[in-house]
Design an enzyme around this catalytic site. Structure first.
Site, PDB file in Angstrom:
ATOM      1  N   ASN A  38     -11.903 -12.097  42.872  1.00 19.64           N
ATOM      2  CA  ASN A  38     -13.100 -11.310  43.194  1.00 19.64           C
ATOM      3  C   ASN A  38     -12.820  -9.814  43.177  1.00 19.64           C
ATOM      4  O   ASN A  38     -11.697  -9.394  43.461  1.00 19.64           O
ATOM      5  CB  ASN A  38     -13.644 -11.712  44.570  1.00 19.64           C
ATOM      6  CG  ASN A  38     -14.526 -12.930  44.491  1.00 19.64           C
ATOM      7  OD1 ASN A  38     -15.296 -13.094  43.566  1.00 19.64           O
ATOM      8  ND2 ASN A  38     -14.406 -13.815  45.476  1.00 19.64           N
ATOM      9  N   PRO A  39     -13.837  -9.009  42.838  1.00 25.43           N
ATOM     10  CA  PRO A  39     -15.168  -9.386  42.353  1.00 25.43           C
ATOM     11  C   PRO A  39     -15.059  -9.890  40.915  1.00 25.43           C
ATOM     12  O   PRO A  39     -14.616  -9.165  40.023  1.00 25.43           O
ATOM     13  CB  PRO A  39     -15.973  -8.086  42.437  1.00 25.43           C
ATOM     14  CG  PRO A  39     -14.945  -7.001  42.331  1.00 25.43           C
ATOM     15  CD  PRO A  39     -13.702  -7.540  42.961  1.00 25.43           C
ATOM     16  N   HIS A  50     -21.852 -12.399  40.565  1.00 23.99           N
ATOM     17  CA  HIS A  50     -21.457 -13.317  41.634  1.00 23.99           C
ATOM     18  C   HIS A  50     -21.289 -12.457  42.878  1.00 23.99           C
ATOM     19  O   HIS A  50     -20.212 -11.952  43.178  1.00 23.99           O
ATOM     20  CB  HIS A  50     -20.145 -14.019  41.277  1.00 23.99           C
ATOM     21  CG  HIS A  50     -19.571 -14.824  42.427  1.00 23.99           C
ATOM     22  ND1 HIS A  50     -20.267 -15.816  43.072  1.00 23.99           N
ATOM     23  CD2 HIS A  50     -18.356 -14.755  43.037  1.00 23.99           C
ATOM     24  CE1 HIS A  50     -19.515 -16.334  44.029  1.00 23.99           C
ATOM     25  NE2 HIS A  50     -18.351 -15.704  44.033  1.00 23.99           N
ATOM     26  N   VAL A  65      -7.070 -20.492  47.007  1.00 24.70           N
ATOM     27  CA  VAL A  65      -7.824 -20.902  45.831  1.00 24.70           C
ATOM     28  C   VAL A  65      -6.905 -21.470  44.765  1.00 24.70           C
ATOM     29  O   VAL A  65      -7.172 -22.529  44.179  1.00 24.70           O
ATOM     30  CB  VAL A  65      -8.636 -19.719  45.265  1.00 24.70           C
ATOM     31  CG1 VAL A  65      -9.304 -20.111  43.938  1.00 24.70           C
ATOM     32  CG2 VAL A  65      -9.686 -19.274  46.265  1.00 24.70           C
TER      33      VAL A  65
END
Length: 323
Positions: A128-129, A183, A22
């Protein structure tokens, strides 16, 4: 509200913390978008950060001039934005909340190092989370809520408009609507917020076959898991969401985007981070918007908040506030 200018931040520099899939993809996308002149990659694996920076620099030779390099937290000190992508990774259909403890330790360390270096800009959290990690970053930094933003359901919302676009045969850019809440598995596809040319979904579909909204919501919710199952991780979608948030901040757009932010009474909720439509500008979150949801959607949002609150309460190490 605090602005970048008053913080003395370098608007031409973004620090990306975490050079994994990412982080590297976000740095590459930032370079292609030509938002800033300087992108510094920071990672505990120095060799990885150096390799990704060199690879992006090679691509940059064919794009617009920018400096991309592997650095450390001292390089992030004067950045306008620090993007935190470092965190625990999920496998296959593993719930994002399952890596909360691992991510909390990593994000806490990243924020501590940022603050120790003197960083005072805006933190964008993509680990995440993400809703829990946004709260961790907020508490560890001691920053105002406006300065700490999670990518939240921006990507989910993009998936919703894309899916509706294919179903209704309307360009995604012509569809407005939001996925709200966590999310994750409890996210709420707020179909009552969808507008196409000023029309609600019911108005637009009058006389036509109604789309299967529960099926669309499930497809949007599970899209990330399907990608991870196939290739082991997600990168392009979330990286683009990161870039969009950075763009709204750096260009002081006052754009409305669904991002994770601290709630202070919206829908009766507080002391947790989840996604609602927010106006983003140079100072970060300028205003949280509260859409008029259907009763079922409101109940779903409250339930989503309850799941996050329980996860926060059970998370170790606890996201302690900076003192």
């Amino acid at each position: 509200m605090t602005s970048h200018q008053s913080l003395g931040a370098n608007l031409n520099r973004i620090a990306v913390i975490g050079a994994g899939h990412v982080g590297a993809t976000a740095a590459y996308a930032l370079m292609l978008r030509a938002l800033v002149h300087e992108i510094v990659l920071i990672d505990s694996n120095t060799a990885l950060a150096e390799a990704e920076a060199a690879d992006i620099s090679d691509a940059n030779a064919l794009a617009r001039p920018a400096r991309v390099w592997a650095g450390d937290y001292a390089d992030a000190a004067t950045a306008g934005i620090a993007v935190i992508t470092a965190g625990g990774a999920t496998q296959g259909s593993q719930d994002r909340l399952s890596v909360a403890a691992k991510s909390a330790a990593i994000v806490s360390d990243c924020v501590d190092r940022l603050i120790a270096a003197g960083f005072a800009g805006i933190i964008v959290v993509a680990a995440n989370p993400v809703d829990l990690m946004t709260l961790v970053a907020l508490r560890r930094s001691g920053f105002s809520a406006a300065q700490v933003i999670g990518t939240g359901t921006l990507l989910d919302t993009s998936r919703l408009t894309q899916t509706l676009s294919q179903t209704l045969r309307v360009a995604p850019a012509s569809i407005e609507g939001f996925v709200l809440g966590e999310h994750g598995n409890s996210e709420v596809a707020a179909f009552s917020t969808v507008r196409i040319g000023g029309q609600t979904l019911d108005q637009f579909c009058r006389g036509e076959a109604q789309p299967d909204l529960p099926a669309i919501a499930r497809e949007v919710r599970d899209a990330g898991y399907a990608i991870v199952e196939g290739k082991g991780y997600t990168s392009f979608g979330v990286a683009t969401a990161i870039v969009r948030i950075c763009e709204a901040i750096l260009r002081d757009e006052h754009a409305v985007l669904p991002v994770s932010t601290l709630l202070t009474g919206e829908y009766g909720l507080s002391d947790l981070c989840l996604s609602l439509p927010c106006i983003l500008g140079a100072g970060g979150v300028e205003r949280i918007l509260v859409p008029a949801l259907s009763p079922a959607e409101t109940a779903g949002l409250v339930a989503s908040a309850g799941i996050l609150a329980a996860a926060i309460a059970g998370m170790e190490p606890a996201p302690n506030a900076r003192v």
